[in-house]
Enzyme design. Structure first.
Site, PDB file in Angstrom:
ATOM      1  N   MET A  38       0.889  -1.061  -0.190  1.00 33.89           N
ATOM      2  CA  MET A  38      -0.069  -0.110   0.070  1.00 33.89           C
ATOM      3  C   MET A  38       0.911   1.107  -0.095  1.00 33.89           C
ATOM      4  O   MET A  38       0.270   2.437   0.313  1.00 33.89           O
ATOM      5  CB  MET A  38      -0.969  -0.053   1.221  1.00 33.89           C
ATOM      6  CG  MET A  38      -1.826  -1.238   1.158  1.00 33.89           C
ATOM      7  SD  MET A  38      -3.458  -0.922   2.112  1.00 33.89           S
ATOM      8  CE  MET A  38      -2.782  -0.717   3.705  1.00 33.89           C
TER       9      MET A  38
ATOM     10  N   HIS B 212       9.515  -3.499   3.157  1.00 34.86           N
ATOM     11  CA  HIS B 212       9.071  -3.822   1.839  1.00 34.86           C
ATOM     12  C   HIS B 212      10.287  -3.970   1.026  1.00 34.86           C
ATOM     13  O   HIS B 212      10.358  -4.906  -0.039  1.00 34.86           O
ATOM     14  CB  HIS B 212       8.424  -2.418   1.272  1.00 34.86           C
ATOM     15  CG  HIS B 212       7.122  -2.061   1.950  1.00 34.86           C
ATOM     16  ND1 HIS B 212       7.024  -0.964   2.688  1.00 34.86           N
ATOM     17  CD2 HIS B 212       5.789  -2.766   1.973  1.00 34.86           C
ATOM     18  CE1 HIS B 212       5.675  -0.983   3.165  1.00 34.86           C
ATOM     19  NE2 HIS B 212       4.800  -2.055   2.885  1.00 34.86           N
TER      20      HIS B 212
ATOM     21  N   GLY C 188       4.769  -9.834   3.942  1.00 35.87           N
ATOM     22  CA  GLY C 188       5.569  -9.680   5.016  1.00 35.87           C
ATOM     23  C   GLY C 188       4.884 -10.406   6.232  1.00 35.87           C
ATOM     24  O   GLY C 188       3.650 -10.558   6.183  1.00 35.87           O
TER      25      GLY C 188
ATOM     26  N   LYS D 164       4.982  -9.860   9.118  1.00 37.14           N
ATOM     27  CA  LYS D 164       4.584  -9.035  10.329  1.00 37.14           C
ATOM     28  C   LYS D 164       2.988  -9.218  10.295  1.00 37.14           C
ATOM     29  O   LYS D 164       2.589  -9.258  11.343  1.00 37.14           O
ATOM     30  CB  LYS D 164       5.164  -7.537  10.075  1.00 37.14           C
ATOM     31  CG  LYS D 164       4.808  -6.857  11.523  1.00 37.14           C
ATOM     32  CD  LYS D 164       5.049  -5.295  11.365  1.00 37.14           C
ATOM     33  CE  LYS D 164       3.395  -4.865  11.759  1.00 37.14           C
ATOM     34  NZ  LYS D 164       2.799  -3.995  10.766  1.00 37.14           N
ATOM     35  N   ASP D 165       2.439  -9.108   9.263  1.00 37.85           N
ATOM     36  CA  ASP D 165       0.897  -9.100   9.185  1.00 37.85           C
ATOM     37  C   ASP D 165       0.520 -10.827   8.955  1.00 37.85           C
ATOM     38  O   ASP D 165       0.224 -11.288   7.925  1.00 37.85           O
ATOM     39  CB  ASP D 165       0.374  -8.486   7.986  1.00 37.85           C
ATOM     40  CG  ASP D 165       0.651  -7.031   8.263  1.00 37.85           C
ATOM     41  OD1 ASP D 165       0.340  -6.484   9.391  1.00 37.85           O
ATOM     42  OD2 ASP D 165       1.031  -6.368   7.274  1.00 37.85           O
TER      43      ASP D 165
ATOM     44  N   GLN E  51      -2.639 -11.908   7.870  1.00 38.35           N
ATOM     45  CA  GLN E  51      -2.985 -11.682   6.763  1.00 38.35           C
ATOM     46  C   GLN E  51      -2.219 -12.541   5.668  1.00 38.35           C
ATOM     47  O   GLN E  51      -2.810 -13.214   4.749  1.00 38.35           O
ATOM     48  CB  GLN E  51      -2.428 -10.070   6.194  1.00 38.35           C
ATOM     49  CG  GLN E  51      -2.352 -10.104   4.731  1.00 38.35           C
ATOM     50  CD  GLN E  51      -2.025  -8.488   4.374  1.00 38.35           C
ATOM     51  OE1 GLN E  51      -2.585  -7.383   4.453  1.00 38.35           O
ATOM     52  NE2 GLN E  51      -0.637  -8.280   4.019  1.00 38.35           N
TER      53      GLN E  51
ATOM     54  N   VAL F 138      11.270  -7.314   9.191  1.00 38.50           N
ATOM     55  CA  VAL F 138      12.487  -6.269   9.559  1.00 38.50           C
ATOM     56  C   VAL F 138      12.212  -5.384  10.773  1.00 38.50           C
ATOM     57  O   VAL F 138      11.214  -4.741  10.719  1.00 38.50           O
ATOM     58  CB  VAL F 138      12.612  -5.512   8.010  1.00 38.50           C
ATOM     59  CG1 VAL F 138      13.875  -4.485   8.155  1.00 38.50           C
ATOM     60  CG2 VAL F 138      12.880  -6.305   6.992  1.00 38.50           C
TER      61      VAL F 138
ATOM     62  N   MET G 240       9.025  -3.139  11.731  1.00 35.95           N
ATOM     63  CA  MET G 240       8.764  -1.930  10.719  1.00 35.95           C
ATOM     64  C   MET G 240       7.466  -1.846  10.321  1.00 35.95           C
ATOM     65  O   MET G 240       6.914  -3.001   9.804  1.00 35.95           O
ATOM     66  CB  MET G 240       9.999  -1.750   9.487  1.00 35.95           C
ATOM     67  CG  MET G 240      11.291  -1.396  10.158  1.00 35.95           C
ATOM     68  SD  MET G 240      12.040  -0.781   8.594  1.00 35.95           S
ATOM     69  CE  MET G 240      13.724  -0.651   9.516  1.00 35.95           C
TER      70      MET G 240
HETATM   71  O1  PAF Z   1      -0.181  -5.819   3.434  1.00 39.25           O
HETATM   72  C1  PAF Z   1      -0.496  -4.575   2.703  1.00 39.25           C
HETATM   73  O2  PAF Z   1       0.183  -3.776   2.459  1.00 39.25           O
HETATM   74  C2  PAF Z   1      -1.821  -4.847   2.046  1.00 39.25           C
HETATM   75  O3  PAF Z   1      -2.789  -5.518   3.215  1.00 39.25           O
HETATM   76  C3  PAF Z   1      -1.960  -5.693   0.874  1.00 39.25           C
HETATM   77  C4  PAF Z   1      -1.485  -7.146   1.002  1.00 39.25           C
HETATM   78  C5  PAF Z   1      -1.090  -5.076  -0.081  1.00 39.25           C
HETATM   79  C6  PAF Z   1      -3.438  -5.682   0.280  1.00 39.25           C
HETATM   80  O4  PAF Z   1      -3.715  -4.147   0.202  1.00 39.25           O
END
Ligand code: PAF
Length: 466
Positions: free
Chosen positions: A181, A188, A298, A300-301, A304, A327, A335
């Site tokens: 995002m 990233h 990542g 970290k999530d 997700q 990281v 981060m």
């Molecule tokens: O982790 C993120 O930045 C967002 O949730 C993603 C996976 C790009 C979906 O919008």
């Protein structure tokens, strides 16, 4: 210059920095002249140049350019070049930037543009190399219409991204996708770096996805900085950046949503009820548009990641999901693009998440296996920081983040891996911030970037933002 029907003008770059350099270049020209379907029209003088880029200590190059009229297709001309390099004593495939008795590059072939695994035409670097541009200028070649590759290509439409990745695929390239995002940081960057190492072409997506923000969340205020982000992608060697507007992703009639069931319930799913539906929907759409071989997320999530793995498995997307290690800042904070919201006092306090996880990890390594004790240890550590309020502390199975029963963690479950996940709210500063962190217990100093895990491996990844 006389061109016969069926012929195309092509330009070759010639170089040598080993053995009798001038003789190698002259012999290559003679061999080209003798090649059926190739006529040598003109050649530049040879120029003496240093190696461009890093490489072992080596002698200077002789370089120049040859203008051909050819009936050969670009790949056939490339094959001839490789054959001549081998005949001159070059071992192929060659290590990058090592000394070479002969180096032949297809610089241009008529007005054709090719971006395939084996060949990029016009040559990817032609305009950045004086030892190419000077000989071309000496011959008076008009290069105004030659494509200058200036990655990353920035694309705003799904059709544009789909066309580009289709082109890459047709050219035999493997494709890595890094969905983000924006507000890119070192987390990233580690995803892009890994994709760069593992794939022939890398596309980064930058899209602040409205579907995954609930009412009252920070959609409008989410940090944005496209220019800086594109610069980071350029530096990391990404080939393309997809940055659609919300309208380009979701036309006014857009009505479909993907719900991922159990993986999306509890923890972040409890806190943000429609969040994972929005994440799953946009990720499915990005995968459908780009059709990558590998997609990087990542760790970290972590929830997700579990949701995306489930989605990919359930819907049969032919992609390998690659988790990348968290990281951290030097003091341990994972981060995240939202860390900039922390005021000075919360920033100091924020290290409590990492401290709590490391305390639990130490206990786990020392043999503690009681679920409740491990969770309480984390809670006690976080409680030492009055600015932080716990949202949740959870101990989950590593494989799919399912809940673990109370009591002792079974040996086989511990061996398969357990992960502690925490969310802590800092609400005393001018702007409330919720921080997430997690750690696979007993995996060494886990969560630190650089862990080079295999494709689709469960072991480790970068702090990005959900
Ligand atoms: O982790 C993120 O930045 C967002 O949730 C993603 C996976 C790009 C979906 O919008």
């Amino acid at each position: 210059m006389q061109i016969e029907p069926g012929e195309t003008i092509a330009y070759l770059g010639l170089g040598s920095n080993e053995g009798d350099r001038a003789a190698a270049l002259e012999q290559a020209l003679v061999a080209l002249e003798r090649t059926p379907g190739v006529r040598l029209l003109r050649r530049s003088t040879w120029v003496e140049t240093e190696l461009v880029g890093d490489g072992p200590a080596q002698g200077t190059f002789l370089n120049g350019v040859a203008e051909l009229a050819t009936r050969l297709a670009p790949v056939a001309l490339l094959a001839i070049c490789k054959e001549l390099e081998r005949a001159a004593g070059r071992t192929l495939p060659a290590a990058r930037n090592h000394p070479r008795p002969l180096d032949l590059d297809v610089l241009a072939h008529g007005s054709v543009t090719i971006d395939s695994r084996e060949l990029t035409v016009p040559h990817r670097e032609w305009h950045r190399r004086e030892f190419v541009t000077a000989p071309l200028a000496e011959l008076g070649v008009d290069t105004a219409t030659w494509r200058r590759w200036e990655p990353p290509q920035v694309l705003g439409t799904a059709a544009g991204l789909a066309a580009l990745t289709t082109n890459w695929r047709t050219g035999g390239c493997s494709i890595g996708l890094v969905p983000t995002m924006g507000a890119l940081h070192a987390g990233h960057r580690s995803l892009i770096d890994r994709a760069r190492r593992e794939c022939d072409r890398v596309a980064v997506t930058i899209f602040v996805n409205p579907l995954q923000f609930g009412a009252g969340e920070d959609l409008a205020a989410y940090p944005r900085g496209l220019e800086r982000d594109v610069a980071l992608c350029r530096e990391a060697g990404a080939d393309a950046v997809f940055t659609p507007s919300p309208e380009a992703m979701y036309d006014p009639g857009f009505a479909s949503r993907i719900r991922v069931g159990h993986a999306a319930s509890g923890m972040e799913g409890a806190e943000r009820p429609e969040h994972f539906e929005g994440v799953a929907t946009v990720v499915a759409k990005l995968l459908a548009i780009a059709r990558p071989d590998r997609a990087y997320f990542g760790e970290k999530d972590a929830q997700q990641l579990a949701v995306i793995r489930r989605l990919v498995r359930d819907l049969g997307f032919p992609v390998t999901v690659v988790p990348c290690a968290i990281v951290r800042e030097a003091d341990g904070l994972a981060m995240s693009s939202r860390n900039i919201y922390l005021d000075a006092a919360d920033r100091v306090a924020s290290t409590v998440l990492c401290r709590a996880l490391r305390r639990v990890d130490a206990a786990f390594v020392a043999g503690e296996r009681d679920h409740g004790t491990l969770v309480q240890l984390a809670r006690d550590e976080i409680a030492t920081e009055p600015r932080g309020v716990i949202d949740y502390v959870e101990l989950r199975s590593e494989t799919d983040l399912t809940e673990l029963p109370a009591g002792a963690i079974a040996a086989d479950v511990a061996a398969a891996g357990v992960r502690m996940l925490v969310a802590v709210r800092f609400a005393r500063g001018p702007r409330p911030v919720r921080l997430l962190d997690n750690l696979r217990l007993g995996a060494g100093c886990a969560g630190d970037a650089g862990a080079d895990v295999g494709a689709g491996s469960d072991s480790a990844a970068a702090g990005t933002d959900a």
